[in-house]
Design a protein around this motif. Structure first.
Motif: not given
Length: 364
Positions: A290-291, A304-306, A319-321, A325-326
């Motif tokens: 899961i991104l 993204p981190q939360e 994984r947080a982005f 695009e990334s």
């Protein structure tokens, strides 16, 4: 036929349409000048400045009036009695999709309160068409309809027979409509199609001349960005606006139906005012990885981190982005040709994500 919808996915201008064509930038600017003058007059009288949604709604109404629309498909904002769209008095047909616990604490604290608020769009003598509802919701809608002398019709998705179905659409029959084609997939589409056809039948009973050929052509031509939309194949990439528990359940059913046994990578972005933990709980078990991302420049969005921290309570590989695009690049890096990438959550990021994926695929 005018169409007023929110939120938008691809462009802000898609909010206001006539016959499927977005309002142009020049028309938008011209009407905004008139609206600005009206706001200035209100302020001079000591009245409060309208909200953004009230301004947009006034713009839509003015545009539809100038263009002499015969019918307008008008979607509520937060939905119901106190919504800006509900100033209208000449409703022909009040239509309800499945009512779930959404905007909790804003238009109600319980499902019953939310249903009561949403029932406020029913006007005296209009026709009411509803998706199949939970019994407590059905009773509220029926009671409101009966109190205002309205005919109440509920769609019957169990009368739909599916002849062919995959992640790109379905061929189906519903009551007298045989072998109809539609290119929007997903579990919720069965319900939506049955509701749409019941609305057509209700309009016909009111005297509107709608030929079956027009219905058939309309269903075949319908596209709706962000509603279980397939953007590419090899690997398959799906985008879907599943942002609450009810939508997450339908997304889960769609995954089980179309992608059973497939390795799946998620790209998720959610608003903090939605029940995002329920969405995670309903969907996480189907994902290999899961991104997480956030809608750009949107204060309602979880970072993204939360979101990654919330996902980590249920799923280990997350994984947080910091930018979409990334995340897209990582999803393509992880996915083989036989795998599936599903991007879902808030509609606010799906437009950007759709554009990024199309660029990734060479603009197709």
């Amino acid at each position: 036929t005018g169409r007023y919808v929110s939120p938008t996915v691809i462009s802000y201008l898609e909010k206001i349409q006539i016959d499927g064509k977005w309002i142009s930038e020049s028309e938008f600017a011209e009407i905004m000048e008139e609206i600005k003058e009206a706001i200035d007059r209100l302020v001079c009288k000591g009245e409060p400045v309208p909200t953004v949604f009230e301004v947009e709604t006034a713009m839509a109404f003015l545009y539809f009036k100038k263009q002499k629309c015969d019918l307008v498909v008008l979607e509520t904002g937060l939905g119901g009695e106190t919504d800006a769209t509900n100033v209208i008095k000449n409703t022909v047909c009040a239509v309800f999709a499945t009512i779930s616990v959404d905007h909790l604490g804003v238009i109600g604290d319980t499902l019953e309160e939310i249903a009561q608020t949403k029932s406020g769009i029913i006007k005296p003598g209009c026709t009411v068409v509803s998706a199949r509802q939970q019994e407590n919701v059905r009773l509220i809608l029926r009671k409101k309809a009966e109190s205002l002398n309205c005919i109440y019709t509920e769609a019957e998705p169990e009368q739909m027979s599916i002849e062919k179905e995959d992640y790109k659409g379905l061929t189906f029959s519903y009551k007298k409509y045989a072998h109809m084609q539609n290119h929007i997939a997903g579990e919720c589409q069965r319900e939506n199609l049955s509701v749409a056809l019941e609305v057509i039948e209700s309009l016909r009973k009111l005297g509107y001349q709608i030929e079956e050929g027009a219905v058939r052509d309309g269903l075949d031509a319908t596209r709706w960005a962000g509603r279980f939309t397939c953007l590419s194949e090899d690997p398959i990439v799906i985008v879907d606006g599943a942002h609450n528990e009810d939508a997450a359940k339908k997304l889960r059913t769609s995954i089980e139906r179309y992608f059973k046994g497939k390795r799946i990578i998620y790209i998720m972005g959610m608003f903090r005012d939605k029940d995002y933990r329920k969405v995670i709980q309903k969907t996480e078990k189907y994902a290999d990885t899961i991104l997480t991302i956030a809608a750009p420049d949107n204060p309602r969005a979880l970072t993204p981190q939360e979101l990654a921290d919330a996902v980590r309570e249920f799923h280990s590989d997350v994984r947080a982005f910091d930018d979409i695009e990334s995340a897209v690049a990582e999803a393509y890096h992880l996915a083989g040709k036989e795998d599936v990438i599903i991007a879902f959550g808030s509609l606010a990021f799906l437009g950007d994500l759709t554009e990024i994926i199309r660029k990734h695929n060479g603009g197709n």
